[in-house]
Write a protein that holds these residues in place. Structure first.
Motif, PDB file in Angstrom:
ATOM      1  N   ARG A  49      34.217   2.541 -15.472  1.00  0.00           N
ATOM      2  CA  ARG A  49      33.601   2.435 -14.153  1.00  0.00           C
ATOM      3  C   ARG A  49      34.490   3.054 -13.076  1.00  0.00           C
ATOM      4  O   ARG A  49      33.994   3.625 -12.105  1.00  0.00           O
ATOM      5  N   GLU A  78      28.399  10.216 -10.344  1.00  0.00           N
ATOM      6  CA  GLU A  78      26.953   9.992 -10.410  1.00  0.00           C
ATOM      7  C   GLU A  78      26.306  10.567 -11.661  1.00  0.00           C
ATOM      8  O   GLU A  78      25.124  10.309 -11.913  1.00  0.00           O
ATOM      9  N   TYR A 122      28.570   4.647 -13.330  1.00  0.00           N
ATOM     10  CA  TYR A 122      28.813   4.865 -11.897  1.00  0.00           C
ATOM     11  C   TYR A 122      28.378   3.663 -11.079  1.00  0.00           C
ATOM     12  O   TYR A 122      27.299   3.101 -11.278  1.00  0.00           O
ATOM     13  N   GLY A 123      29.242   3.265 -10.151  1.00  0.00           N
ATOM     14  CA  GLY A 123      28.938   2.126  -9.293  1.00  0.00           C
ATOM     15  C   GLY A 123      30.007   1.979  -8.223  1.00  0.00           C
ATOM     16  O   GLY A 123      30.668   2.947  -7.827  1.00  0.00           O
ATOM     17  N   ARG A 124      30.187   0.749  -7.764  1.00  0.00           N
ATOM     18  CA  ARG A 124      31.113   0.471  -6.656  1.00  0.00           C
ATOM     19  C   ARG A 124      32.524   0.983  -6.938  1.00  0.00           C
ATOM     20  O   ARG A 124      33.137   1.644  -6.097  1.00  0.00           O
ATOM     21  N   PHE A 135      24.413  -0.728  -4.775  1.00  0.00           N
ATOM     22  CA  PHE A 135      24.495  -0.968  -6.214  1.00  0.00           C
ATOM     23  C   PHE A 135      24.164  -2.400  -6.595  1.00  0.00           C
ATOM     24  O   PHE A 135      23.956  -2.692  -7.765  1.00  0.00           O
ATOM     25  N   ARG A 143      20.566  -1.661  -7.756  1.00  0.00           N
ATOM     26  CA  ARG A 143      20.656  -0.233  -8.042  1.00  0.00           C
ATOM     27  C   ARG A 143      19.345   0.395  -8.502  1.00  0.00           C
ATOM     28  O   ARG A 143      19.183   1.609  -8.404  1.00  0.00           O
ATOM     29  N   SER A 152      17.314  -1.512  -0.860  1.00  0.00           N
ATOM     30  CA  SER A 152      18.605  -2.126  -1.176  1.00  0.00           C
ATOM     31  C   SER A 152      19.517  -2.218   0.042  1.00  0.00           C
ATOM     32  O   SER A 152      20.326  -3.155   0.143  1.00  0.00           O
ATOM     33  N   ARG A 186      17.882   6.459  -5.082  1.00  0.00           N
ATOM     34  CA  ARG A 186      18.545   5.249  -5.556  1.00  0.00           C
ATOM     35  C   ARG A 186      20.061   5.445  -5.543  1.00  0.00           C
ATOM     36  O   ARG A 186      20.553   6.572  -5.517  1.00  0.00           O
ATOM     37  N   ALA A 187      20.782   4.347  -5.598  1.00  0.00           N
ATOM     38  CA  ALA A 187      22.237   4.395  -5.460  1.00  0.00           C
ATOM     39  C   ALA A 187      22.883   5.339  -6.457  1.00  0.00           C
ATOM     40  O   ALA A 187      23.790   6.101  -6.112  1.00  0.00           O
ATOM     41  N   GLU A 188      22.419   5.294  -7.700  1.00  0.00           N
ATOM     42  CA  GLU A 188      23.058   6.085  -8.758  1.00  0.00           C
ATOM     43  C   GLU A 188      22.881   7.585  -8.556  1.00  0.00           C
ATOM     44  O   GLU A 188      23.534   8.388  -9.233  1.00  0.00           O
TER      45      GLU A 188
END
Length: 279
Positions: free
Chosen positions: A159, A164, A169-171, A228, A231, A238, A260-262
């Motif tokens: 992580r 992306e 993938y995230g925070r 996220f 997500r 969101s 979207r976040a991703e």
């Protein structure tokens, strides 16, 4: 197993001081001195360097850092049972090891380092992510640390280095990618630890970017956490967690509200953070 100094084997040290690893402290002791030496080498040339270590335990990595030539190691240990073992290392490397008996989540790392330093640590699993996020949010930037070589569970390591294009993938990927160049150096089998964890671990090496895209760290963390946190939803939904008028926020950042976040790279999240701060 490598013989890096004349100190007793780590298994003997653990037995003599009664250092059974405690789950409540996130402890898994790394006893293979070949591996601790490899971690030290991953941090680069340590000759004369100041190194900050969190959670030294019986001191396997501490010994490797000192044997590699670190001029000063500041080791922060919460478990008072380990202090006797660390005192033996202090005596063997006079004037080069400082042991701070404290909870790493509460210390002022910059003050302890006293100048540019490298972070090298087999982090306790239960506080590793929180410590990393704190180091990534350090102000001013560039930070007091010039590199960080850290052990995490493999899933967490993935992580940290994700962008992306990755399902991981995230925070953490946004925060780490924003301010550092991060890579996974190598994996470590559960068999290397006592007791062995249920998962593979990885050593991650991070180097601060000298000039990351400017934005307030707290604002960035807010928008990333909201995005996220849900997500699979469109950002216009969101991001209502940070502002009721999420579509206006997205418009100011120049981002399609149906994404979207991703799908958003680091520059997009930085734009969102600056738009939020400006609002």
């Amino acid at each position: 197993m490598a013989q890096i100094d004349e100190l007793p084997p780590l298994r003997d040290v653990i037995a003599r001081f009664g250092l059974d690893a405690r789950k409540s402290l996130g402890q898994n002791f790394l006893l293979d001195l070949n591996l601790t030496s490899r971690i030290a080498r991953t941090a680069g040339d340590l000759a004369g360097a100041t190194v900050v270590e969190v959670g030294p335990g019986p001191g396997g990595l501490t010994r490797a850092l000192l044997a590699a030539g670190a001029g000063r190691v500041v080791a922060i240990e919460r478990d008072e049972r380990c202090l006797g073992a660390l005192a033996e290392i202090q005596a063997h490397y006079p004037g080069r090891l400082e042991v701070v008996s404290a909870d790493a989540l509460t210390v002022d790392f910059a003050a302890l380092a006293g100048g540019p330093a490298r972070i090298v640590a087999n982090l306790p699993y239960n506080v590793g992510t929180a410590l990393l996020v704190g180091w990534l949010k350090t102000e001013p930037w560039p930070p007091w640390w010039t590199s960080a070589t850290l052990m995490f569970q493999r899933e967490v390591a993935e992580r940290i280095v994700a962008d992306e294009s990755s399902d991981a993938y995230g925070r953490l990927g946004v925060l780490a990618g924003w301010r550092t160049e991060a890579r996974i150096a190598f994996d470590v089998s559960p068999k290397a630890f006592v007791p062995p964890p249920k998962v593979t671990s990885s050593v991650v090496h991070l180097v601060p970017r000298p000039a990351p895209l400017p934005c307030p760290p707290e604002a960035l963390e807010r928008v990333v956490a909201a995005a996220f946190g849900q997500r699979r939803k469109m950002l216009r939904s969101s991001l209502r967690g940070v502002t009721p008028d999420s579509e206006a926020l997205l418009a100011r950042a120049g981002i399609d509200p149906t994404r979207r976040a991703e799908e958003i790279g680091i520059p997009g999240f930085v734009a969102l953070a600056n738009a939020l701060q400006g609002a």
